[in-house]
Design a protein around this motif. Structure first.
Motif, PDB file in Angstrom:
ATOM      1  N   ALA A  23     -31.669  51.987  20.139  1.00  0.00           N
ATOM      2  CA  ALA A  23     -32.927  52.037  20.881  1.00  0.00           C
ATOM      3  C   ALA A  23     -32.790  51.073  22.056  1.00  0.00           C
ATOM      4  CB  ALA A  23     -34.092  51.651  19.984  1.00  0.00           C
ATOM      5  N   TYR A  24     -33.850  50.877  22.821  1.00  0.00           N
ATOM      6  CA  TYR A  24     -33.785  50.000  23.985  1.00  0.00           C
ATOM      7  C   TYR A  24     -33.434  48.573  23.587  1.00  0.00           C
ATOM      8  CZ  TYR A  24     -36.187  53.743  26.499  1.00  0.00           C
ATOM      9  OH  TYR A  24     -36.534  54.940  27.066  1.00  0.00           O
ATOM     10  N   GLY A  25     -32.231  48.165  23.906  1.00  0.00           N
ATOM     11  CA  GLY A  25     -31.840  46.777  23.701  1.00  0.00           C
ATOM     12  C   GLY A  25     -31.497  46.401  22.280  1.00  0.00           C
ATOM     13  N   MET A  26     -31.616  47.320  21.326  1.00  0.00           N
ATOM     14  CA  MET A  26     -31.321  47.019  19.933  1.00  0.00           C
ATOM     15  C   MET A  26     -30.654  48.216  19.268  1.00  0.00           C
ATOM     16  SD  MET A  26     -34.721  45.035  18.518  1.00  0.00           S
ATOM     17  CE  MET A  26     -33.962  44.648  16.947  1.00  0.00           C
ATOM     18  N   VAL A  27     -29.934  47.947  18.184  1.00  0.00           N
ATOM     19  CA  VAL A  27     -29.368  49.009  17.351  1.00  0.00           C
ATOM     20  C   VAL A  27     -29.768  48.738  15.906  1.00  0.00           C
ATOM     21  CG1 VAL A  27     -27.270  50.144  16.526  1.00  0.00           C
ATOM     22  CG2 VAL A  27     -27.389  49.322  18.881  1.00  0.00           C
ATOM     23  N   ARG A  28     -30.370  49.736  15.265  1.00  0.00           N
ATOM     24  CA  ARG A  28     -30.675  49.622  13.837  1.00  0.00           C
ATOM     25  C   ARG A  28     -29.503  50.196  13.052  1.00  0.00           C
ATOM     26  NH1 ARG A  28     -35.261  53.369  13.606  1.00  0.00           N
ATOM     27  NH2 ARG A  28     -35.358  52.955  11.368  1.00  0.00           N
ATOM     28  N   LEU A  29     -29.117  49.502  12.003  1.00  0.00           N
ATOM     29  CA  LEU A  29     -28.084  49.984  11.096  1.00  0.00           C
ATOM     30  C   LEU A  29     -28.757  50.349   9.777  1.00  0.00           C
ATOM     31  CD1 LEU A  29     -25.328  47.282  11.757  1.00  0.00           C
ATOM     32  CD2 LEU A  29     -25.493  49.574  12.750  1.00  0.00           C
ATOM     33  N   ILE A  65     -38.503  45.969  11.724  1.00  0.00           N
ATOM     34  CA  ILE A  65     -39.642  45.512  12.527  1.00  0.00           C
ATOM     35  C   ILE A  65     -39.173  45.312  13.970  1.00  0.00           C
ATOM     36  CG2 ILE A  65     -40.850  44.418  10.597  1.00  0.00           C
ATOM     37  CD1 ILE A  65     -39.755  41.725  11.537  1.00  0.00           C
ATOM     38  N   PRO A  66     -40.079  45.430  14.949  1.00  0.00           N
ATOM     39  CA  PRO A  66     -39.690  45.292  16.351  1.00  0.00           C
ATOM     40  C   PRO A  66     -39.413  43.835  16.737  1.00  0.00           C
ATOM     41  CG  PRO A  66     -42.047  45.616  16.181  1.00  0.00           C
ATOM     42  CD  PRO A  66     -41.505  45.793  14.804  1.00  0.00           C
ATOM     43  N   MET A  67     -38.751  43.670  17.872  1.00  0.00           N
ATOM     44  CA  MET A  67     -38.354  42.340  18.325  1.00  0.00           C
ATOM     45  C   MET A  67     -39.543  41.399  18.478  1.00  0.00           C
ATOM     46  SD  MET A  67     -35.677  40.526  19.198  1.00  0.00           S
ATOM     47  CE  MET A  67     -34.376  41.665  19.729  1.00  0.00           C
ATOM     48  N   GLN A  68     -40.663  41.907  19.013  1.00  0.00           N
ATOM     49  CA  GLN A  68     -41.818  41.048  19.226  1.00  0.00           C
ATOM     50  C   GLN A  68     -42.371  40.499  17.909  1.00  0.00           C
ATOM     51  OE1 GLN A  68     -41.521  44.202  20.292  1.00  0.00           O
ATOM     52  NE2 GLN A  68     -43.323  45.444  19.860  1.00  0.00           N
ATOM     53  N   GLU A  69     -42.263  41.264  16.843  1.00  0.00           N
ATOM     54  CA  GLU A  69     -42.722  40.761  15.547  1.00  0.00           C
ATOM     55  C   GLU A  69     -41.759  39.725  14.991  1.00  0.00           C
ATOM     56  OE1 GLU A  69     -44.301  42.428  11.214  1.00  0.00           O
ATOM     57  OE2 GLU A  69     -43.949  43.820  12.861  1.00  0.00           O
ATOM     58  N   VAL A  70     -40.475  39.908  15.255  1.00  0.00           N
ATOM     59  CA  VAL A  70     -39.480  38.903  14.846  1.00  0.00           C
ATOM     60  C   VAL A  70     -39.786  37.569  15.518  1.00  0.00           C
ATOM     61  CG1 VAL A  70     -37.041  38.258  14.897  1.00  0.00           C
ATOM     62  CG2 VAL A  70     -37.685  40.637  14.457  1.00  0.00           C
ATOM     63  N   ASP A 204     -38.220  48.503  30.065  1.00  0.00           N
ATOM     64  CA  ASP A 204     -38.259  48.435  28.599  1.00  0.00           C
ATOM     65  C   ASP A 204     -37.119  47.573  28.052  1.00  0.00           C
ATOM     66  OD1 ASP A 204     -40.487  50.070  28.521  1.00  0.00           O
ATOM     67  OD2 ASP A 204     -39.330  51.915  28.258  1.00  0.00           O
ATOM     68  N   ILE A 205     -35.923  47.778  28.586  1.00  0.00           N
ATOM     69  CA  ILE A 205     -34.771  47.016  28.090  1.00  0.00           C
ATOM     70  C   ILE A 205     -34.907  45.554  28.458  1.00  0.00           C
ATOM     71  CG2 ILE A 205     -32.274  46.698  28.310  1.00  0.00           C
ATOM     72  CD1 ILE A 205     -32.038  49.728  28.642  1.00  0.00           C
ATOM     73  N   THR A 206     -35.342  45.271  29.683  1.00  0.00           N
ATOM     74  CA  THR A 206     -35.538  43.877  30.096  1.00  0.00           C
ATOM     75  C   THR A 206     -36.517  43.167  29.173  1.00  0.00           C
ATOM     76  OG1 THR A 206     -35.067  44.353  32.428  1.00  0.00           O
ATOM     77  CG2 THR A 206     -36.356  42.376  31.959  1.00  0.00           C
ATOM     78  N   SER A 207     -37.588  43.852  28.798  1.00  0.00           N
ATOM     79  CA  SER A 207     -38.612  43.247  27.935  1.00  0.00           C
ATOM     80  C   SER A 207     -38.042  42.863  26.579  1.00  0.00           C
ATOM     81  CB  SER A 207     -39.786  44.216  27.767  1.00  0.00           C
ATOM     82  OG  SER A 207     -40.372  44.524  29.013  1.00  0.00           O
ATOM     83  N   VAL A 208     -37.284  43.761  25.979  1.00  0.00           N
ATOM     84  CA  VAL A 208     -36.688  43.478  24.671  1.00  0.00           C
ATOM     85  C   VAL A 208     -35.622  42.395  24.791  1.00  0.00           C
ATOM     86  CG1 VAL A 208     -35.356  44.435  22.748  1.00  0.00           C
ATOM     87  CG2 VAL A 208     -37.197  45.769  23.776  1.00  0.00           C
ATOM     88  N   LEU A 211     -37.263  38.974  25.097  1.00  0.00           N
ATOM     89  CA  LEU A 211     -37.769  38.498  23.806  1.00  0.00           C
ATOM     90  C   LEU A 211     -36.637  38.027  22.911  1.00  0.00           C
ATOM     91  CD1 LEU A 211     -40.517  41.193  23.134  1.00  0.00           C
ATOM     92  CD2 LEU A 211     -40.907  38.722  23.358  1.00  0.00           C
ATOM     93  N   ASN A 212     -35.528  38.740  22.924  1.00  0.00           N
ATOM     94  CA  ASN A 212     -34.388  38.312  22.115  1.00  0.00           C
ATOM     95  C   ASN A 212     -33.792  37.019  22.648  1.00  0.00           C
ATOM     96  OD1 ASN A 212     -32.521  38.683  19.928  1.00  0.00           O
ATOM     97  ND2 ASN A 212     -30.987  39.284  21.436  1.00  0.00           N
ATOM     98  N   PHE A 213     -33.749  36.883  23.972  1.00  0.00           N
ATOM     99  CA  PHE A 213     -33.251  35.648  24.582  1.00  0.00           C
ATOM    100  C   PHE A 213     -34.130  34.465  24.179  1.00  0.00           C
ATOM    101  CE2 PHE A 213     -32.782  32.934  28.537  1.00  0.00           C
ATOM    102  CZ  PHE A 213     -31.497  32.511  28.226  1.00  0.00           C
ATOM    103  N   LEU A 214     -35.443  34.686  24.172  1.00  0.00           N
ATOM    104  CA  LEU A 214     -36.357  33.636  23.719  1.00  0.00           C
ATOM    105  C   LEU A 214     -36.139  33.335  22.248  1.00  0.00           C
ATOM    106  CD1 LEU A 214     -38.771  31.743  24.209  1.00  0.00           C
ATOM    107  CD2 LEU A 214     -40.270  33.666  23.642  1.00  0.00           C
ATOM    108  N   ARG A 215     -35.950  34.369  21.440  1.00  0.00           N
ATOM    109  CA  ARG A 215     -35.694  34.165  20.008  1.00  0.00           C
ATOM    110  C   ARG A 215     -34.468  33.280  19.793  1.00  0.00           C
ATOM    111  NH1 ARG A 215     -32.170  35.832  16.307  1.00  0.00           N
ATOM    112  NH2 ARG A 215     -31.081  37.088  17.877  1.00  0.00           N
TER     113      ARG A 215
END
Length: 222
Positions: A23-29, A65-70, A204-208, A211-215
Motif C-alpha cells: 500500500a502507500y508507503g507500507m507493505v503488509r505481510l 492498523i494504520p501508521m497514524q494509529e501506531v 498520500d505516500i509523503t503523509s505515511v 508519520l513513519n519518520f516521526l515514529r
C-alpha cells in the motif's frame, strides 16, 4: 523485503502461505494457514514469530492498523503530544491522524503553511532561508518543525515541504522531491525522499512516510 525472506518463504509448511500486500508507503505481510485450528495454530504462531525477527529492522507493527494509529499508541503510551506543519500535503497528515478515535489525547493541531508568507509569519521561517534555500529545503522544514513545536507547545512535531506535481519542478528540485523534519525540544532530524507518482499518490505516500519518520524519531529519542 522479499529478498530478506527468500529463505523463509520456501521453507514454510505446505499448508501455510505468505502474501505481500503493498500500500502507500507500507507493505503488509500476511501468513495464512489452512487446516484444523488446533493443528495449525501453533505452527502459525511459530512462523509468525520467526517472520517478525527477520524483518525486525523494518517492522512498524505486528497488528493490522494504520501508521497514524501506531504513532498515536506510541505517543499515548508516553503521555506525549505532537503537532504537524504541512506545506505540500495540505493538511493530509492531520486528516489521517484525526481518523483515529481519541486522537485529541495526543494530537494538538496543525499549521498548513502552503504560502511562504504563512511559513514566515506563523512558523517563524526566516525570509533569508526562503530566499536562499527555497520553500522546499532542509533549512525550511527544520524551521517549520521548530516553529510549530513552539507554537503548539507539544513534545514532538513533524514538518513536510515538497513538490507534488505535475508542475513546479526544476532540474535542481524535480517533481516528487520532499523534505521532512521531525523534532522535539532539543533535536531536529531531517530526511529527503524522491517520489515518482501522480500528485495524489505523492501526497498520500509523503503523509505515511512523514508519520513513519516521526515514529522512528520518537523511538530513537525517547
Amino acid at each position: 523485503i522479499a529478498e530478506m525472506l527468500k529463505d523463509f518463504e520456501p521453507n514454510l509448511p505446505a499448508f501455510m502461505k505468505l502474501a505481500y500486500l503493498p500500500a502507500y508507503g507500507m507493505v503488509r505481510l500476511r501468513l495464512t494457514a489452512t487446516g484444523e485450528r488446533s493443528m495449525v495454530e501453533h505452527a502459525l504462531d511459530t512462523q509468525f514469530a520467526t517472520l517478525q525477527q527477520i524483518v525486525k529492522d523494518q517492522l512498524v507493527t505486528n497488528e493490522d492498523i494504520p501508521m497514524q494509529e501506531v504513532v498515536g499508541r506510541l505517543l499515548k503510551g508516553k503521555g506525549a503530544t505532537m503537532a504537524t506543519a504541512e506545506s505540500c500535503t495540505g493538511g493530509n497528515i492531520a486528516h489521517l491522524i484525526t481518523t483515529v478515535p481519541g486522537a485529541s489525547a495526543w494530537f494538538a493541531g496543525s499549521v498548513v503553511s502552503y504560502d511562504n508568507s504563512i511559513k514566515q509569519r506563523v512558523l517563524g521561517v526566516q525570509q533569508s532561508i526562503l530566499s536562499t534555500d527555497g520553500a522546499v529545503s532542509e533549512a525550511t522544514v527544520t524551521e517549520m518543525a521548530r516553529g510549530v513545536l513552539h507554537l503548539m507547545q507539544t513534545d514532538y512535531a513533524v514538518a513536510v515541504s515538497g513538490i507534488m506535481g505535475p508542475d513546479g519542478g526544476t532540474p535542481e528540485k524535480p517533481v516528487g522531491l520532499v523534505w521532512m523534519a521531525a523534532a522535539n525540544n532539543s533535536t531536529v532530524k531531517t530526511k529527503l525522499i524522491h517520489l515518482r507518482f501522480d500528485r495524489q499518490r505523492n501526497i498520500d505516500i509523503t503523509s505515511v512516510q512523514a508519520l513513519n519518520f516521526l515514529r522512528q524519531f520518537i523511538v530513537e529519542h525517547s
